[in-house]
Structures are given as C-alpha cells and as structure tokens.
Design an enzyme around this catalytic site. Structure first.
Site, short mmCIF file in Angstrom:
data_model
loop_
_atom_site.label_atom_id
_atom_site.label_comp_id
_atom_site.label_asym_id
_atom_site.label_seq_id
_atom_site.Cartn_x
_atom_site.Cartn_y
_atom_site.Cartn_z
N GLU A 301 22.28 -19.48 0.87
CA GLU A 301 20.92 -19.91 0.51
C GLU A 301 19.96 -18.73 0.52
O GLU A 301 19.30 -18.46 1.53
CB GLU A 301 20.43 -21.00 1.48
N GLU A 393 26.65 -27.97 -0.69
CA GLU A 393 26.06 -28.66 0.47
C GLU A 393 25.21 -29.80 -0.02
O GLU A 393 24.42 -29.62 -0.96
CB GLU A 393 25.10 -27.74 1.25
#
Ligand code: GCU
Length: 475
Positions: A301, A393
């Site tokens: 991320e 995710e």
C-alpha cells in the site's frame, strides 16, 4: 491495511513467535487413483438412479431425504498414509447437503460441505485428505441434514487429489489481457485469505491451520503478508525471509497458490525499501524459480506518493526479479493505499494512461466494504475492463480492519468480482481481536481451525464464499 490501521497495530502486543522446527514436508506423492462407483457401494436409506445425465458407470446414488442415510465404499490402499478422497456429486437443490465422512468408523470430516451445483445434471467434486491404513478401508459418507445427501456419482481415491488442487489444476498463471489465465489459457478467479503480519501472528499458521485453509476452506491462494517496517523484515531479514520460504513450501505441498506480499506500509514511498526489496525478491525468485504457484506483490500500500513514482519503483525492481524468474505474475500496488488513487481523489485513468512498462503484471486494489462505498466499487468496475486487477486485500468491515460488517456491500463487491473473474484475497487469517480477523481471539495456535466454531461473523461469511466450487476450465 491503511495507515490508520497501522496506528492501531502499534498497540498490538508483539506476540512470542513460535518458529517451526524448519522441517518442510515434500509435496505428497500420491499413488495412482482408483475410482469407486457409488452404485456398487453399500447404500442405506437411498436408491440407485440413472435419471440425470452426466454420471459415470451405470448410475448414481440418490440419498433418501433423511439424516443418517449413507453410502459406504470399501477401498484398497497400497500403503498406510494420507490419501485424497474426491467425491463426485450433483446437488440441484438450493441448499448445501453436508455429510460426515467416516474412515474405518472414525470421523475424518465433520459436516463436509456439498454445495449446490445449480442442477441435478451438473456434477462437481469435493475433496478431503484422510488417513488410510494399508489394505482394505471403509469410507462412509453420511447425510447430516434432513434433506439427506446429494446425488453421489463416484469416489476417487488417491492421486485424484492432484486434479482438485488449484495450483496443480491451473499450473503456471499468466496475465492474459485484463485477466489471470491458467496453463490452458483460460481466465480463472482465485479466492483465498491473507495472513496477518508474520511478525505478530505467525502462531496462527501451524500445519493444522494451513490444512484447514486448503482443505476445509478450499482456498485457492494464501497471501503471505510480510511487513517491512512495524517490527517486520527490516529487524531480521534472514528470519523473515526464512518464514516466507517455509510458508511458500507449505502452500505448495497443499496445492495452493502463494502471494509473496512485500507489505510496505509506512513510509508509504516504496523507494524507501527498494534495496531491501531487491535483496528479498532476488532470493525468493532464485530459490523458488521451479515453482509454478507463485505471485509476487511488490508494494502492498503506497501512500503520499504519485502514481508515476510507484510506476518507476516497479520498473526498477521488476527487471531484477525477471533475471531469475521470467514467469511469475507480478502485482503492482497503486496510489493511496492501493485504492487505484481514489483515496487521493484520483482514479484508474492515471494508470491506464501511463501503465508500468513490463509484461505479465497486474495492479492492486484494496477495499473495506463498510468504508468504501459506490465510488470505490464503480472505480473497480471500470478499471477491471481496462487493467488486470488483483484484489489482494479486502474486508467486510471498516478500513481499520475493525468495526461492524457491511455484508450487503461486501456481497456487491463479490458479485462484481465473480462476474469479471477478478481474483481476491480477504484480510485476515489470524486471531487478532479486530472484527476482520477471522478467528476468535485466543484461538491460535492450538484451537480448532476447521468448521465455524472458532470463527467470528466475518470469518464464517468469507469462509462460505471461498469454499463454493471453483470454475477452472481445463479444456
Ligand atoms: C430430485 C432429484 C433427485 C434428488 C432429489 C433430492 O427429486 O430428481 O435426483 O435426489 O431431488 O432432493 O435429493
């Protein structure tokens, strides 16, 4: 996981790590498969029918619509050891028809799911690894619910297992257009779970937990989430790399794909860890270059960086990996916590207009359904027609991985991903106290990993959705 979650995680007590003994199990070498027709087995409270096409042999067993109805096979095993049982069945009703599987009288699978197949003429398989003794064994499949069992066609014992293991059926994956394709060139959707950070929740990954993920949840893929900062890789590169090697081998032994997740989070600029990433992925790629079941996720991320900087990081790292591993698909994180830029007010067009200059790559999208509504869903809908996307995710709750579940919004995402064959992995397979950790706190390492008894609501919900039959076209 977003930076907000990171702050919460800093309060997570660091668990004592239980390091495995370092013994890796080789992939199970199964003996030749033998097929046993249900119509030749012992049937109690059922009948042999032949009125729905597609069966093998001369018919199938129609269980009586009553709990306790059973079919009992007598099968031979050349040697004692683990064998895979593969039941071929049809369930044209609208509900699961679970059965208990007993081997030589002992319960080997409690409530094994036989999900709906859509029609009585649509046959699918359900597999389970069980211990057999040398010589003759009885395998009894007993209906649990009042609707009875499914229609049962046959039982395959032995290496049929290989044909039901996702990574063995599909083999080497390759990006094809906007999809992920199997070795036959057909688009596939993989579904599975992400571990939590190995530095905190390695104790949730003993053999029993991995068996449950592969054979009870029927996961196609396990994401191995290795943080870099946050007390992760940078504190012990050798130790964390070895944990990843171990988990790759464990996933491989169970026929699952493994995503090697470079879980960079804070700082959000992937360049901060470029040299570390080169070192880590070089070793992984060299040691596992014979594997056909891997995906590399090179920036979990990114945050507070532009897309062009993430792209440039990917273009610096990918050639290093490709020296050793020309084939494994590589998944590239996207701007603003892998939101395709949406959390920064951007969108997928910055990637479409300026893609990573490399082949066999995909782009990451993460969502948390209680926080990320229509704007995010619409972005994914559009982006998936332009870019190969892997949702590495998602959670049914808020972006913190905690809070209430929004199963309605989650199901909308799942329906979209099914229709576009977008592969997904849910966060996370641990017993962290937050609602998004599937196991109740305190379950690891010695709890029961199979079934639903140890699961939080989000865990039971996502398990149900991972274990529905796969569609892996081999033709
Ligand atoms: C239908 C179907 C049968 C099946 C039965 C059931 O009657 O034709 O083959 O066994 O439903 O619900 O079990």
């Amino acid at each position: 996981m977003s930076s907000h979650q990171l702050k919460l995680l800093r309060r997570t007590p660091v668990m004592v790590l239980i390091l495995g003994a370092g013994l890796l199990l080789p992939a199970h070498e199964a003996a030749a498969a033998t097929s046993y027709e249900a119509e030749n087995a012992t049937v109690s409270q059922g009948q042999v029918d032949a009125d729905h096409t597609g069966f093998t042999g001369t018919g199938f067993v129609n269980y009586g619509n009553v709990a306790g109805s059973y079919v009992e096979f007598t099968v031979d095993a050349a040697a004692a050891g683990t064998s895979n049982l593969t039941f071929r069945y049809a369930n044209g009703s609208t509900a699961d028809r679970p059965m208990d599987i007993r081997v030589n009288g002992a319960l080997a699978a409690d409530d094994l799911s036989f999900p709906v197949t859509g029609a009585w003429t649509t046959w699918r398989t359900v597999s389970r690894a069980v211990p057999l003794r040398a010589g003759s064994n009885t395998i009894r499949a007993t209906a649990v619910g009042s609707a009875g069992g499914p229609n049962l066609d046959n039982l395959l014992v032995g290496s049929a297992s290989t044909s039901t293991k996702p990574a063995e059926v599909n083999g080497q994956l390759k990006v094809c257009g906007v999809h992920l394709c199997n070795q036959y060139g057909n688009p596939v959707q993989l579904r599975g779970m992400s571990t939590h950070g190995l530095q905190w929740y390695y104790q949730c990954l003993p053999d029993a937990a991995l068996d449950a993920l592969a054979y009870d949840w029927n996961a196609d893929v396990m994401r191995i989430s290795m943080y870099i900062q946050e007390d992760g890789y940078e504190t012990d590169p050798r130790g964390f790399t070895d944990k990843v090697h171990h988990l790759i081998d464990e996933a491989t032994a169970r026929g699952m794909y493994a995503i090697v997740d470079w879980h960079m989070l804070d700082p959000g600029d992937p360049y901060y860890n470029l040299e570390r990433a080169k070192t880590f992925f070089s070793e992984i790629a060299q040691q596992h270059n014979g594997n056909t079941n891997l995906l590399y996720e090179i920036a979990n991320e990114p945050s507070d960086v532009s897309w062009s900087r993430i792209k440039s990081y990917a273009e610096d790292l990918i050639p290093v990996i490709r020296q050793y591993d020309p084939e494994t698909p590589i998944i590239v994180g996207t701007r603003a916590w892998s939101s395709l830029g949406v959390s920064d007010g951007a969108d997928e067009t910055e990637i479409v207009n300026n893609p990573v200059n490399a082949s066999n790559i995909m782009y990451t999208f993460h969502f948390y359904a209680a926080s990320h509504g229509d704007e995010y869903l619409n972005t994914l809908t559009r982006a998936a027609d332009e870019l190969p996307i892997f949702v590495t995710e998602f959670g049914t709750q808020e972006y913190t991985g905690d809070g209430g579940n929004d199963f309605t919004m989650s199901q909308r995402y799942l329906d979209l991903m099914a229709s576009k064959k977008i592969s997904w992995v849910s966060w996370n397979y641990s017993d962290d106290f937050r609602s998004g950790a599937v196991f109740k706190a305190g379950t690891c390492p010695d709890g029961t990993y199979t079934g639903t008894g140890s699961l939080k609501p989000a865990g039971a919900w996502v398990r149900d959705r991972i274990r529905t039959p796969d569609d892996f076209p081999t033709g």
